[in-house]
Write an enzyme that holds these catalytic residues in place. Structure first.
Site, short mmCIF file in Angstrom:
data_model
loop_
_atom_site.label_atom_id
_atom_site.label_comp_id
_atom_site.label_asym_id
_atom_site.label_seq_id
_atom_site.Cartn_x
_atom_site.Cartn_y
_atom_site.Cartn_z
N ARG A 237 0.86 -1.18 0.00
CA ARG A 237 0.00 0.00 0.00
C ARG A 237 0.90 1.23 0.00
NH1 ARG A 237 -3.35 -2.78 -1.56
NH2 ARG A 237 -5.43 -3.21 -0.77
N GLU A 266 -2.45 7.47 -5.10
CA GLU A 266 -2.74 6.82 -6.39
C GLU A 266 -4.20 7.00 -6.83
OE1 GLU A 266 -1.70 2.73 -5.24
OE2 GLU A 266 -3.79 2.15 -5.54
P1 NAI Z 1 -1.40 -11.19 5.10
O1 NAI Z 1 -2.43 -10.71 6.08
O2 NAI Z 1 -1.38 -12.63 4.73
O3 NAI Z 1 0.06 -10.80 5.63
C1 NAI Z 1 0.39 -9.56 6.14
C2 NAI Z 1 1.47 -9.79 7.20
O4 NAI Z 1 1.96 -8.52 7.61
C3 NAI Z 1 0.94 -10.49 8.45
O5 NAI Z 1 1.74 -11.62 8.73
C4 NAI Z 1 1.08 -9.42 9.54
O6 NAI Z 1 1.39 -9.96 10.82
C5 NAI Z 1 2.22 -8.60 8.99
N1 NAI Z 1 2.33 -7.26 9.56
C6 NAI Z 1 1.36 -6.45 10.05
N2 NAI Z 1 1.89 -5.29 10.48
C7 NAI Z 1 3.23 -5.37 10.23
C8 NAI Z 1 4.32 -4.49 10.48
N3 NAI Z 1 4.14 -3.28 11.02
N4 NAI Z 1 5.56 -4.90 10.13
C9 NAI Z 1 5.77 -6.11 9.58
N5 NAI Z 1 4.77 -7.00 9.33
C10 NAI Z 1 3.51 -6.61 9.67
O7 NAI Z 1 -1.58 -10.26 3.82
P2 NAI Z 1 -1.10 -10.56 2.31
O8 NAI Z 1 -2.17 -11.30 1.60
O9 NAI Z 1 0.26 -11.11 2.34
O10 NAI Z 1 -1.09 -9.08 1.71
C11 NAI Z 1 -0.14 -8.11 2.16
C12 NAI Z 1 -0.54 -6.76 1.59
O11 NAI Z 1 -0.36 -6.77 0.18
C13 NAI Z 1 -2.02 -6.38 1.78
O12 NAI Z 1 -2.23 -5.76 3.02
C14 NAI Z 1 -2.28 -5.46 0.64
O13 NAI Z 1 -2.10 -4.13 1.10
C15 NAI Z 1 -1.20 -5.79 -0.39
N6 NAI Z 1 -1.74 -6.30 -1.66
C16 NAI Z 1 -1.32 -5.70 -2.83
C17 NAI Z 1 -1.79 -6.16 -4.06
C18 NAI Z 1 -1.33 -5.54 -5.36
O14 NAI Z 1 -1.96 -5.77 -6.39
N7 NAI Z 1 -0.25 -4.79 -5.39
C19 NAI Z 1 -2.76 -7.25 -4.13
C20 NAI Z 1 -3.07 -7.85 -2.85
C21 NAI Z 1 -2.59 -7.37 -1.67
#
Ligand code: NAI
Length: 334
Positions: A237, A266
């Site tokens: 993000r 964006e």
């Molecule tokens: P997820 O929920 O499986 O993993 C996110 C991880 O980040 C969790 O393990 C959580 O504990 C950790 N986390 C939370 N706060 C943190 C911090 N301050 N420092 C380090 N780690 C922290 O989510 P997933 O599916 O891996 O997605 C991650 C992000 O990717 C989403 O939040 C979304 O913003 C982004 N995304 C981007 C897309 C794109 O097209 N560019 C598509 C899908 C998701």
């Protein structure tokens, strides 16, 4: 059941229609497509609909949510994982059903991360144009061998793990940082506090959600801690990164490369054809002037497989709303 689909592009129509045909709901669902993004001004388009289906740059603030509630809209179906664009407190106060698609091909985003790293590192975007122009000089195309380099993964959830597997497979040393470490990460690398990860990594890639705590986690201080010449990648993000601080770090030559699929502001730009128009965002335009910056317009998720999963899961969430059955993808107060 009528559902107003906002920010709808041709591919949303294609995959939502296909999902609807494959597994129809009872009563049947009619998707009503709108190109425009949802906000307080466009909410009126949902007149006659019981649900809205939205994406990352639709703005569901208090005003938009109240307008939807007045129209009788009871459900918000997010076609994405993140829900930072929804004022959840207000939505829940209004008794709305809010559901997201928590996972859709995490590998798609991780593979796009790799694509961006490889493009910037080996300058394939410049080589493509150069060779087409009959210029076969190698000056300016020098890259680094990634094998043996250290990659820091901030957020070792689904996408972070998929990225860790890729970089581990390439022979990189992988570091991870996450308040909730996953046992699945253990065979791939070592966990480290953010400060240490930033100081040791040649590439830092962000895969954590945007929350109030993580907003601008990459600020001037974090950038200063990074190795000189390191690469920062953000496919998560935009607001995880302080863009003004990043521009300063690029200008001072401390930050070696920047690859972003997301950008703080964006909303007015991405998912739209703005070619031929004047772009007023000076910060974005400054980013565009650096040869060592690569920007893509939030396309990390954009594969056939991911769009099929998003549509099927969205329809599944709608089915739970219709049938009033417990929905595993429902977003509750955090
Ligand atoms: P997820 O929920 O499986 O993993 C996110 C991880 O980040 C969790 O393990 C959580 O504990 C950790 N986390 C939370 N706060 C943190 C911090 N301050 N420092 C380090 N780690 C922290 O989510 P997933 O599916 O891996 O997605 C991650 C992000 O990717 C989403 O939040 C979304 O913003 C982004 N995304 C981007 C897309 C794109 O097209 N560019 C598509 C899908 C998701």
């Amino acid at each position: 059941m009528k559902v107003a689909v906002f920010s709808a592009r041709s591919y949303d129509r294609r995959f939502l229609d296909e999902a609807n045909r494959a597994t129809p709901t009872t009563p049947s669902t009619e998707w009503v497509y709108f190109d425009v993004a949802l906000d307080a001004d466009t909410a009126a388009l949902a007149q006659g609909c019981q649900a809205v289906c939205v994406f990352v740059n639709d703005r569901l603030d208090a005003a938009a949510l109240h307008a939807l509630a007045r129209l009788g809209v009871g459900a918000i179906l997010l076609r994405c994982a993140g829900f930072n664009n929804v004022d959840l407190t207000v939505a829940l106060e209004l008794g709305m059903f809010v559901a997201r698609v928590p996972s859709y091909s995490p590998e798609a985003v991780a593979e796009h991360t790799l694509a961006m790293v490889m493009t910037l590192n080996r300058q394939t975007h410049r080589a493509f144009n150069r060779v087409r122009d009959g210029n076969f000089m190698l000056e300016g195309l020098l890259g680094r061998t990634l094998h043996g380099k250290t990659v820091g993964i901030v957020g070792t959830g689904k996408i972070g793990l998929a990225a860790a597997r890729i970089f581990h497979g390439m022979g990189c040393t992988v570091l991870g940082c996450d308040p909730y470490p996953s046992p699945l990460f253990e065979p791939l690398g070592d966990m480290a506090p953010l400060e240490e990860l930033l100081a040791r990594s040649d590439i830092v890639t962000l895969h954590c959600p945007l929350t109030e705590a993580s907003r601008h986690m990459i600020d001037a201080g974090a950038l200063a801690r990074m190795k000189p010449g390191a690469m920062l990648v953000n496919t998560s993000r935009g607001a995880l990164v302080d863009t003004t601080a990043v521009i300063k770090a690029l200008k001072s030559r401390h930050l070696g490369h920047l690859a972003i699929d997301v950008y703080e502001q964006e909303g007015p730009l991405f998912f739209q054809d703005r070619s031929g128009q004047i772009i007023d965002d000076d910060v974005f335009q400054r980013l565009m002037t650096f040869p060592n910056v690569l920007v893509t317009g939030h396309q990390g998720f954009f594969t056939v497989e991911a769009l099929q999963e998003i549509s099927a899961a969205t329809l599944g969430n709608l089915r739970h709303f219709i049938e009033r059955t417990p929905c595993p993808n429902r977003v509750d107060a955090h």
